[in-house]
Design an enzyme around this catalytic site. Structure first.
Site, mmCIF file in Angstrom:
data_model
loop_
_atom_site.group_PDB
_atom_site.id
_atom_site.type_symbol
_atom_site.label_atom_id
_atom_site.label_comp_id
_atom_site.label_asym_id
_atom_site.label_seq_id
_atom_site.Cartn_x
_atom_site.Cartn_y
_atom_site.Cartn_z
ATOM 1 N N ASP A 1 0.850 -1.169 0.000
ATOM 2 C CA ASP A 1 0.000 0.000 0.000
ATOM 3 C C ASP A 1 0.897 1.234 0.000
ATOM 4 O O ASP A 1 2.069 1.163 0.361
ATOM 5 C CB ASP A 1 -0.939 -0.029 1.226
ATOM 6 C CG ASP A 1 -2.151 0.884 1.012
ATOM 7 O OD1 ASP A 1 -3.048 0.874 1.871
ATOM 8 O OD2 ASP A 1 -2.180 1.610 -0.007
ATOM 9 N N ASP B 1 -7.659 -7.799 0.758
ATOM 10 C CA ASP B 1 -6.697 -7.907 1.870
ATOM 11 C C ASP B 1 -7.426 -7.516 3.155
ATOM 12 O O ASP B 1 -8.307 -6.629 3.120
ATOM 13 C CB ASP B 1 -5.498 -6.958 1.664
ATOM 14 C CG ASP B 1 -5.808 -5.548 2.178
ATOM 15 O OD1 ASP B 1 -6.378 -4.754 1.413
ATOM 16 O OD2 ASP B 1 -5.501 -5.266 3.365
HETATM 17 C C1 LIG Z 1 -11.864 -4.311 8.477
HETATM 18 C C2 LIG Z 1 -10.837 -4.135 9.596
HETATM 19 C C3 LIG Z 1 -10.701 -5.345 10.527
HETATM 20 O O1 LIG Z 1 -9.569 -3.867 9.041
HETATM 21 C C4 LIG Z 1 -8.961 -2.908 9.863
HETATM 22 C C5 LIG Z 1 -10.073 -2.154 10.549
HETATM 23 C C6 LIG Z 1 -10.353 -0.823 9.937
HETATM 24 O O2 LIG Z 1 -10.234 -0.898 8.524
HETATM 25 C C7 LIG Z 1 -8.955 -1.219 8.018
HETATM 26 C C8 LIG Z 1 -9.198 -1.947 6.709
HETATM 27 N N1 LIG Z 1 -9.909 -1.067 5.781
HETATM 28 C C9 LIG Z 1 -9.261 -0.409 4.821
HETATM 29 N N2 LIG Z 1 -9.867 0.482 4.004
HETATM 30 C C10 LIG Z 1 -8.896 0.988 3.206
HETATM 31 C C11 LIG Z 1 -8.933 2.004 2.243
HETATM 32 C C12 LIG Z 1 -7.736 2.388 1.611
HETATM 33 C C13 LIG Z 1 -7.704 3.465 0.663
HETATM 34 O O3 LIG Z 1 -8.723 4.115 0.335
HETATM 35 N N3 LIG Z 1 -6.504 3.802 0.122
HETATM 36 C C14 LIG Z 1 -5.357 3.142 0.434
HETATM 37 N N4 LIG Z 1 -4.200 3.517 -0.148
HETATM 38 N N5 LIG Z 1 -5.346 2.113 1.312
HETATM 39 C C15 LIG Z 1 -6.522 1.734 1.928
HETATM 40 C C16 LIG Z 1 -6.493 0.710 2.891
HETATM 41 C C17 LIG Z 1 -7.682 0.357 3.546
HETATM 42 N N6 LIG Z 1 -7.945 -0.536 4.555
HETATM 43 O O4 LIG Z 1 -8.142 -0.077 7.808
HETATM 44 C C18 LIG Z 1 -7.236 0.051 8.905
HETATM 45 C C19 LIG Z 1 -7.580 1.329 9.618
HETATM 46 C C20 LIG Z 1 -5.809 -0.059 8.420
HETATM 47 O O5 LIG Z 1 -7.450 -1.075 9.755
HETATM 48 C C21 LIG Z 1 -8.120 -2.012 8.981
HETATM 49 O O6 LIG Z 1 -11.219 -2.981 10.384
#
Ligand SMILES: CC1(C)O[C@@H]2[C@@H](CO[C@@]3(CNc4nc5cc6c(=O)[nH]c(N)nc6cc5[nH]4)OC(C)(C)O[C@@H]23)O1
Length: 379
Positions: free
Chosen positions: A98, A273
């Site tokens: 990422d 992922d």
């Molecule tokens: C689902 C679960 C368990 O995954 C955990 C926690 C909160 O959600 C996650 C997972 N969701 C997630 N959405 C995303 C959107 C983007 C994006 O728009 N751009 C780029 N470059 N990278 C992204 C990576 C992402 N990861 O994001 C963090 C805050 C990293 O913790 C993860 O709940």
């Protein structure tokens, strides 16, 4: 509207479709990725609680690493000097990284977004850091990742339309800059664009169209899995996926539960992922064919049965629930290790079942049966 984009080589081969669901192969410099694919998250160059050998044996073709964490520690130039991320970690297979902007907004202190870059203070030592699209691509090239992501800005939902629009348009300008910075990469290495636009269909359309006009090896749908209800996430996939070139891979970032994955595959997503399999494993929760099982629950204390005696994964087939319950309650490291491998293996078995079903034109039956098994629950 499905604009063809032809200005970059395509390393994705579609093998079969079943409705909107697709199965294919994505060829990278470090190996082939079978899709739909689930990428276990090895954020800082390690799969928490697992040996790489187990990640591979569980069926993962590709893993995810993070620019943000690795550039801060041990440093991108250091990893390059040590032969790149695959050799540094010993994974030696395909890796996707990422781009860092999202993690800055999730993890860093004192962060500021400007047209040029995001600036922040490292959560490790407080050092002031600037991450521009150009630096993000440079870091991902130093890491040697097979699939790099453009630098983007993801707005947390719920958010004002003006802010979602601003971030989406900034991300499109950063997409152009990321692609220009990536152009020196050797053949076979890929760069994916990231669709933004929050929960607003028109902004999702504008973002997807803008990215396809720029042209990328593959396209991610970002800005989701940040706490919105599943129906909002699925509605944005319905708005976005059909606008992306069908011959290129589509990656839904940060997703998700097994149910999220099944619904998104049904809508044409190829790559996923999520930290859930390893994170929930460390918290004592197992993913199984019959749904989630919380091994902290006292009901398991005397249960000699394994989680699933028909599983192809040895720990899932052999470890007594009573033992897993004991390890979790005792805080034994082995508990987190066993449940992490059990969960990654379950996710990979789900992906294999999905790939086989699409290849045989039986995805709808697989979808129904899988959901019925989950609904049956663990008895
Ligand atoms: C689902 C679960 C368990 O995954 C955990 C926690 C909160 O959600 C996650 C997972 N969701 C997630 N959405 C995303 C959107 C983007 C994006 O728009 N751009 C780029 N470059 N990278 C992204 C990576 C992402 N990861 O994001 C963090 C805050 C990293 O913790 C993860 O709940």
């Amino acid at each position: 509207m499905n604009l063809p984009d032809t200005n970059l080589p395509n390393h994705f081969e579609l093998l079969a479709t079943d409705g909107a669901a697709r199965t294919g192969r994505l060829t990278t410099p470090h190996g082939v990725v079978r899709t739909p694919a689930f990428m276990p998250v090895g954020t800082a160059g390690a799969m928490k609680g697992m040996h790489w050998r187990e990640v591979r044996e569980a069926g993962a073709d590709i893993v995810l690493g993070n620019t943000y964490h690795l550039m801060l520690r041990p440093g991108a130039e250091r990893i390059a000097a040590l032969g790149g991320l695959q050799r540094f970690t010993g994974w030696n297979g395909p890796m996707l990284t990422d781009s860092g902007g999202f993690q800055v907004m999730s993890l860093a202190d004192l962060r500021k977004v400007s047209e040029h870059a995001v600036t922040f203070r490292s959560h490790i030592d407080g050092a002031k850091v600037e991450l521009s699209p150009e630096r993000s691509i440079e870091v991902q090239r130093f890491l040697g990742s097979d699939i790099a992501m453009q630098m983007d800005e993801c707005v947390r939902l719920p958010a004002e339309r003006d802010d979602i629009d601003r971030a989406m348009r900034l991300s499109l300008r950063w997409a152009e800059r990321s692609k220009r910075a990536f152009e020196s990469a050797p053949d076979g290495y890929m760069l994916f664009g990231i669709v933004q636009g929050g929960d607003i269909p028109q902004l999702r359309h504008a973002s997807a169209q803008g990215l396809v006009e720029i042209g990328f090896h593959g396209y991610a749908i970002g800005g989701l899995a940040v706490g919105e209800p599943q129906e909002v996430m699925l509605a944005m996939i319905d708005e976005t996926a059909p606008m992306l070139p069908k011959e290129r891979p589509r990656y839904l970032m940060g997703v998700g539960t097994p149910d999220d994955i099944l619904e998104a595959v049904k809508r044409g997503i190829d790559m996923f992922d999520c930290v859930m399999p390893t994170r929930n494993g460390r918290h004592g929760v197992a993913f199984t064919r019959f749904g989630q099982v919380n091994l902290r629950n006292a009901r398991h204390a005397d249960d000699p049965r394994p989680l699933d005696e028909e599983s192809s994964w040895p720990s899932t087939r052999n470890c007594a629930r009573a033992y897993l319950h004991h390890l979790v309650k005792a805080g034994e490291t082995l508990g987190a290790m066993l449940l992490s491998e059990i969960n990654v293996a379950y996710y990979q078995s789900l992906m294999q079942g999905i790939r086989d079903a699409i290849a045989h034109g039986t995805f709808d039956e697989f979808y129904q049966r899988t959901r019925e098994d989950w609904a049956r629950g663990d008895i």
